[in-house]
Design a protein around this motif. Structure first.
Motif, PDB file in Angstrom:
ATOM      1  N   PHE A 187      29.564  69.735  42.843  1.00  5.66           N
ATOM      2  CA  PHE A 187      30.949  70.125  42.634  1.00  5.66           C
ATOM      3  C   PHE A 187      31.206  71.584  42.955  1.00  5.66           C
ATOM      4  O   PHE A 187      30.430  72.466  42.581  1.00  5.66           O
ATOM      5  CB  PHE A 187      31.373  69.869  41.179  1.00  5.66           C
ATOM      6  N   SER A 188      32.309  71.817  43.625  1.00  5.12           N
ATOM      7  CA  SER A 188      32.841  73.156  43.829  1.00  5.12           C
ATOM      8  C   SER A 188      33.817  73.384  42.679  1.00  5.12           C
ATOM      9  O   SER A 188      34.876  72.760  42.611  1.00  5.12           O
ATOM     10  CB  SER A 188      33.564  73.229  45.182  1.00  5.12           C
ATOM     11  N   HIS A 189      33.438  74.235  41.729  1.00  7.03           N
ATOM     12  CA  HIS A 189      34.246  74.481  40.528  1.00  7.03           C
ATOM     13  C   HIS A 189      35.063  75.754  40.675  1.00  7.03           C
ATOM     14  O   HIS A 189      34.634  76.698  41.347  1.00  7.03           O
ATOM     15  CB  HIS A 189      33.356  74.644  39.293  1.00  7.03           C
ATOM     16  N   ASN A 190      36.186  75.792  40.008  1.00  7.67           N
ATOM     17  CA  ASN A 190      36.966  77.015  39.913  1.00  7.67           C
ATOM     18  C   ASN A 190      36.454  77.751  38.667  1.00  7.67           C
ATOM     19  O   ASN A 190      36.974  77.585  37.563  1.00  7.67           O
ATOM     20  CB  ASN A 190      38.458  76.708  39.814  1.00  7.67           C
ATOM     21  N   TYR A 191      35.418  78.553  38.849  1.00  8.55           N
ATOM     22  CA  TYR A 191      34.732  79.189  37.721  1.00  8.55           C
ATOM     23  C   TYR A 191      35.635  80.136  36.944  1.00  8.55           C
ATOM     24  O   TYR A 191      35.530  80.207  35.720  1.00  8.55           O
ATOM     25  CB  TYR A 191      33.459  79.896  38.201  1.00  8.55           C
ATOM     26  N   LYS A 192      36.517  80.844  37.638  1.00 11.93           N
ATOM     27  CA  LYS A 192      37.439  81.745  36.928  1.00 11.93           C
ATOM     28  C   LYS A 192      38.249  80.965  35.909  1.00 11.93           C
ATOM     29  O   LYS A 192      38.369  81.376  34.747  1.00 11.93           O
ATOM     30  CB  LYS A 192      38.398  82.421  37.909  1.00 11.93           C
ATOM     31  N   VAL A 193      38.807  79.859  36.321  1.00  8.93           N
ATOM     32  CA  VAL A 193      39.635  79.040  35.434  1.00  8.93           C
ATOM     33  C   VAL A 193      38.801  78.466  34.286  1.00  8.93           C
ATOM     34  O   VAL A 193      39.206  78.521  33.120  1.00  8.93           O
ATOM     35  CB  VAL A 193      40.331  77.913  36.224  1.00  8.93           C
ATOM     36  N   LEU A 194      37.628  77.948  34.602  1.00  9.73           N
ATOM     37  CA  LEU A 194      36.800  77.324  33.561  1.00  9.73           C
ATOM     38  C   LEU A 194      36.299  78.332  32.529  1.00  9.73           C
ATOM     39  O   LEU A 194      36.309  78.045  31.330  1.00  9.73           O
ATOM     40  CB  LEU A 194      35.637  76.565  34.199  1.00  9.73           C
ATOM     41  N   PHE A 195      35.861  79.518  32.986  1.00  7.06           N
ATOM     42  CA  PHE A 195      35.424  80.532  32.022  1.00  7.06           C
ATOM     43  C   PHE A 195      36.575  80.935  31.110  1.00  7.06           C
ATOM     44  O   PHE A 195      36.402  81.066  29.902  1.00  7.06           O
ATOM     45  CB  PHE A 195      34.848  81.760  32.733  1.00  7.06           C
ATOM     46  N   LYS A 196      37.750  81.134  31.678  1.00 12.71           N
ATOM     47  CA  LYS A 196      38.911  81.522  30.865  1.00 12.71           C
ATOM     48  C   LYS A 196      39.293  80.423  29.883  1.00 12.71           C
ATOM     49  O   LYS A 196      39.579  80.697  28.712  1.00 12.71           O
ATOM     50  CB  LYS A 196      40.085  81.901  31.761  1.00 12.71           C
ATOM     51  N   LYS A 197      39.296  79.163  30.332  1.00 15.17           N
ATOM     52  CA  LYS A 197      39.607  78.038  29.433  1.00 15.17           C
ATOM     53  C   LYS A 197      38.617  77.962  28.279  1.00 15.17           C
ATOM     54  O   LYS A 197      38.965  77.545  27.185  1.00 15.17           O
ATOM     55  CB  LYS A 197      39.590  76.714  30.197  1.00 15.17           C
ATOM     56  N   ALA A 198      37.366  78.344  28.544  1.00 15.18           N
ATOM     57  CA  ALA A 198      36.321  78.284  27.519  1.00 15.18           C
ATOM     58  C   ALA A 198      36.346  79.496  26.591  1.00 15.18           C
ATOM     59  O   ALA A 198      35.555  79.582  25.658  1.00 15.18           O
ATOM     60  CB  ALA A 198      34.945  78.160  28.176  1.00 15.18           C
TER      61      ALA A 198
END
Length: 107
Positions: free
Chosen positions: A60-71
């Motif tokens: 998977f190509s993840h949107n890490y910026k979005v996921l870190f912020k959501k977490a």
């Protein structure tokens, strides 16, 4: 606590499992997370904030910026470096205490 991933670890998680994993790490206390993870060159992270399968492994190509912020993490570093024709590497530095420290100082 410090977590480091390099050159493709988180790409094997589904988006929901990765978000759950990051949220669990956030609950451990003060944490720094450094991630060096691949993204598909054709994944427009601004237009598509979700994860996309890519490559011959169908990781998977993840949107890490979005996921870190959501977490609940605060990003203090984000950059990219070209790698191959199908992916590049995202370099992310995040923690879960910088924002808290700033909010405490503002009180």
């Amino acid at each position: 606590m410090i977590f480091v991933t390099s050159r493709g670890v988180l790409e094997y998680f589904t988006e929901s499992k990765l978000l759950d994993f990051l949220q669990q790490i956030n609950r451990l206390g003060n944490t720094i997370f450094v991630a060096i993870e691949p993204n598909a060159v054709n994944h427009d992270l601004n237009a598509n904030t979700g994860s996309e399968p890519y490559g011959y492994e169908r990781s998977f190509s993840h949107n890490y910026k979005v996921l870190f912020k959501k977490a609940g993490f605060t990003l203090w570093h984000s950059s990219i470096k070209d790698s191959t024709l199908d992916h590049y590497f995202s370099y992310m530095g995040a923690d879960n205490y910088s924002k808290k420290a700033v909010m405490v100082a503002l009180r």
